[in-house]
Design a protein around this motif. Structure first.
Motif, PDB file in Angstrom:
ATOM      1  N   ALA A 157      43.378 -16.750 -31.494  1.00 46.02           N
ATOM      2  CA  ALA A 157      44.038 -15.723 -32.178  1.00 46.02           C
ATOM      3  C   ALA A 157      43.126 -14.578 -32.628  1.00 46.02           C
ATOM      4  CB  ALA A 157      44.345 -16.467 -33.543  1.00 46.02           C
ATOM      5  N   PRO A 158      41.939 -14.627 -32.730  1.00 48.81           N
ATOM      6  CA  PRO A 158      41.184 -13.272 -32.845  1.00 48.81           C
ATOM      7  C   PRO A 158      41.095 -12.517 -31.771  1.00 48.81           C
ATOM      8  CG  PRO A 158      39.833 -15.236 -33.884  1.00 48.81           C
ATOM      9  CD  PRO A 158      40.927 -15.821 -32.931  1.00 48.81           C
ATOM     10  N   GLU A 159      41.006 -13.055 -30.361  1.00 46.90           N
ATOM     11  CA  GLU A 159      40.938 -12.471 -29.050  1.00 46.90           C
ATOM     12  C   GLU A 159      42.332 -11.873 -28.833  1.00 46.90           C
ATOM     13  OE1 GLU A 159      40.032 -13.245 -24.433  1.00 46.90           O
ATOM     14  OE2 GLU A 159      40.010 -15.107 -25.741  1.00 46.90           O
ATOM     15  N   LEU A 160      43.535 -12.532 -29.124  1.00 53.30           N
ATOM     16  CA  LEU A 160      44.694 -12.017 -29.027  1.00 53.30           C
ATOM     17  C   LEU A 160      45.119 -10.642 -29.861  1.00 53.30           C
ATOM     18  CD1 LEU A 160      47.602 -11.969 -27.414  1.00 53.30           C
ATOM     19  CD2 LEU A 160      48.206 -13.784 -29.032  1.00 53.30           C
ATOM     20  N   LEU A 161      44.699 -11.021 -31.134  1.00 47.49           N
ATOM     21  CA  LEU A 161      44.829  -9.573 -32.034  1.00 47.49           C
ATOM     22  C   LEU A 161      43.892  -8.463 -31.762  1.00 47.49           C
ATOM     23  CD1 LEU A 161      44.401 -11.899 -35.417  1.00 47.49           C
ATOM     24  CD2 LEU A 161      46.220 -10.462 -34.565  1.00 47.49           C
ATOM     25  N   ALA A 162      42.733  -8.896 -31.024  1.00 43.50           N
ATOM     26  CA  ALA A 162      42.050  -7.659 -30.616  1.00 43.50           C
ATOM     27  C   ALA A 162      42.684  -6.954 -29.386  1.00 43.50           C
ATOM     28  CB  ALA A 162      40.566  -8.214 -30.085  1.00 43.50           C
ATOM     29  N   ILE A 163      43.312  -7.918 -28.506  1.00 38.42           N
ATOM     30  CA  ILE A 163      44.073  -7.149 -27.364  1.00 38.42           C
ATOM     31  C   ILE A 163      45.298  -6.593 -27.883  1.00 38.42           C
ATOM     32  CG2 ILE A 163      45.570  -8.041 -25.588  1.00 38.42           C
ATOM     33  CD1 ILE A 163      43.418  -9.972 -24.766  1.00 38.42           C
TER      34      ILE A 163
END
Length: 298
Positions: free
Chosen positions: A269-275
């Motif tokens: 989730a944190p990685e996708l939010l950053a993208i």
């Protein structure tokens, strides 16, 4: 205390200011009254109509149909009746898409129940209520037929979602046919009476089918609003990360929920939010609810 916009005074529109395509329609009314804000000249009216007593799955169907118009200049036009009309107005409001309700009564006449809540939400969201009837004029039977010609007259295309062989939605469809505009219909089970009207429109060749709700935008011939171009970003010195580039390349022109993106790529989730934040800052993705994401780049 929040203002009740339904209690605000209505205004009469000059014929040259009639919204969307209504001023060009052979069915334009001699007088037209308005509450709320009219759409800008670049907007495209899409009429969405149907039965007052739809199937149990109709609300979800309307939500998916309307969601396909996200990221376009579409304005959803309907009649604020219970059933399909109300579902389409609510779906538009939830998706942040402008919507216009055409009433078969005066704009000062009482609107009952949930329809009043929807009407208030339309005004609060910057949409409009329209009527050719003055003051608190009540809705008589013939008013609904007359109202339907305005719904079609405003719109570039009309979609009949669900309808029996007789009903107001088919009257709207006939006005659409008479003006040579695009008519769309949802096909359904041939044994289901609530699809007998749409199936008849398709069988006669008068309507074009929409088999997949998410394809309404393309079936209606509506383009996505042009987003930032990759080439323009590169010229400005903006370089996407490899993850952002991968996500954008795969879904450009599509709508995806956060969970669908996670399933497709396996991002945490944190990685996708950053993208997604990176793509939104670059103008390549839009979202008003942080749930559905629209990949709008060219």
């Amino acid at each position: 205390m929040e203002t009740n916009l339904l209690n605000e005074p209505y205004r009469e529109l000059a014929p040259e200011t009639y919204p969307l395509l209504l001023g060009q329609s052979k069915y334009r009314p001699k007088r037209l009254f308005c509450k709320g804000a009219l759409p800008s000249a670049d907007k495209i009216g899409i009429a969405m109509v149907g039965t007052r007593r739809p199937t149990a799955s109709a609300e979800e169907l309307c939500r998916r149909l309307v969601a396909s118009l996200k990221g376009t200049n579409a304005v959803v036009v309907s009649g604020l009746a219970q059933g399909i009309d109300s579902f389409c107005h609510k779906a538009s409001l939830d998706a942040g898409i402008p919507t216009i309700a055409v009433l078969a009564q005066g704009l000062d006449a009482k609107i009952d129940g949930e329809r009043a809540t929807i009407a208030e939400r339309i005004l609060q969201a910057g949409g409009a209520l329209l009527s050719e009837y003055e003051g608190d004029a009540p809705a008589y039977k013939g008013c609904f037929v007359a109202r339907n010609r305005i719904i079609s007259g405003l719109s570039q295309a009309t979609l009949v979602v669900q309808s029996r062989k007789k009903g107001g939605a088919l009257i709207t469809a006939q006005y659409c046919i008479d003006e040579g505009k695009l008519l769309l219909a949802i096909p359904g089970n041939f044994d289901c009476d609530l699809y007998s009207g749409t199936n008849a429109l398709l069988d006669s060749g008068h309507a074009k089918p929409v088999f997949i709700p998410e394809n309404l935008r393309s079936a209606a011939g509506i383009s996505l609003i042009e987003g930032a171009k990759i080439e323009q970003l590169t010229t400005c010195g903006v370089q996407l990360s490899s993850g952002a580039q991968k996500v954008f390349d795969r879904f450009n022109g599509f709508r995806k929920t956060f969970s669908e993106l996670q399933e497709d790529f396996g991002f945490k989730a944190p990685e996708l939010l950053a993208i997604l934040t990176e793509l939104e800052i670059s103008g390549l993705v839009t979202s008003k609810d942080n749930f559905q994401f629209y990949f709008n780049g060219a």
